[in-house]
Design an enzyme around this catalytic site. Structure first.
Site, PDB file in Angstrom:
ATOM      1  N   MET B   1      53.847  52.612  39.834  1.00  0.00           N
ATOM      2  CA  MET B   1      53.722  53.702  38.836  1.00  0.00           C
ATOM      3  C   MET B   1      53.992  53.152  37.454  1.00  0.00           C
ATOM      4  O   MET B   1      53.251  53.390  36.521  1.00  0.00           O
ATOM      5  CB  MET B   1      54.716  54.819  39.154  1.00  0.00           C
ATOM      6  CG  MET B   1      54.074  55.887  40.009  1.00  0.00           C
ATOM      7  SD  MET B   1      54.978  57.425  40.164  1.00  0.00           S
ATOM      8  CE  MET B   1      56.681  57.031  40.159  1.00  0.00           C
ATOM      9  N   CYS B  38      41.393  31.351  29.158  1.00  0.00           N
ATOM     10  CA  CYS B  38      41.906  30.724  30.368  1.00  0.00           C
ATOM     11  C   CYS B  38      41.878  31.771  31.475  1.00  0.00           C
ATOM     12  O   CYS B  38      42.451  32.828  31.365  1.00  0.00           O
ATOM     13  CB  CYS B  38      43.256  30.067  30.155  1.00  0.00           C
ATOM     14  SG  CYS B  38      44.693  31.106  30.142  1.00  0.00           S
ATOM     15  N   LEU B  39      41.155  31.452  32.516  1.00  0.00           N
ATOM     16  CA  LEU B  39      40.863  32.401  33.581  1.00  0.00           C
ATOM     17  C   LEU B  39      42.137  32.803  34.326  1.00  0.00           C
ATOM     18  O   LEU B  39      43.101  32.075  34.316  1.00  0.00           O
ATOM     19  CB  LEU B  39      39.858  31.766  34.536  1.00  0.00           C
ATOM     20  CG  LEU B  39      38.565  31.302  33.885  1.00  0.00           C
ATOM     21  CD1 LEU B  39      37.720  30.506  34.866  1.00  0.00           C
ATOM     22  CD2 LEU B  39      37.775  32.489  33.351  1.00  0.00           C
TER      23      LEU B  39
END
Lengths: 129, 60
Positions: B1, B38-39
């Protein structure tokens, strides 16, 4: 050799202080030097005619990746502009470091306006936020 | 949540920061500007119309 990927930057500093072997920072809350090395290498390969005087524009959060990219960039004569929201400002101490490491007249410009940062940029970079 | 609330707040905080071709054109980036990230990357960070400006992939 110890290659350490840590949360708080103080952890890698403590490692380095207490280690009898070299310690490499593989990522910390404040820095990501290996990323910067990879980025500069990529830039060199992409701009074979030379990298001095290029401009990198960063648009996004003020992060460890930005900080080391800025430090590495100005060291090799690349100009840096970074647009981060006012709520996420560039770290003041890192800014002093960046300015102190600048070579060949490289500058750093900070703003909260992405359009201002990308002006005349050769490379636009962002990272996860 | 809490994570969903955080994400909603981040999306609000970073409104206008998605890297797009329009941002680059409007802001006056060089015509053949290059994009780096940057992945892994999320769609709210960069739009798909930026893909012509990606010449290499670098994993880190």
């Amino acid at each position: 050799m110890i290659v350490a990927r840590v949360d708080d930057h103080s952890v890698v500093e403590a490692l380095a202080e207490n280690s009898s072997v070299p310690v490499i920072n593989a990522l910390s809350s404040l820095y990501h030097p290996l990323q910067a090395l990879a980025d500069i290498l990529t830039i060199q390969e992409t701009f074979p005619q030379g990298i001095k005087g290029l401009k990198i524009a960063w648009v996004g959060d003020a992060t460890n990746v930005l900080y080391d990219l800025a430090i590495a960039g100005v060291k090799v004569g690349i100009n840096i502009a970074a647009a981060t929201p006012e709520k996420y400002p560039f770290d003041e101490n890192v800014l002093i470091l960046v300015k102190g490491h600048a070579q060949d007249g490289a500058t750093i410009h900070l703003t909260s306006d992405p359009l201002e940062a990308v002006k005349n940029a050769d490379i636009i970079v962002t990272d996860t936020w | 949540m809490g994570q969903e609330e955080q994400k909603a707040q981040r999306l609000k905080d970073f409104a206008g920061y998605q890297v797009t071709a329009e941002m680059a054109t409007k802001g006056g980036a060089k015509k053949d500007w290059k994009f780096m990230h940057c992945l892994p990357r999320k769609p709210e960070e960069v739009s798909d119309d930026v893909s012509p400006h990606i010449s290499v992939c670098c994993f880190s």
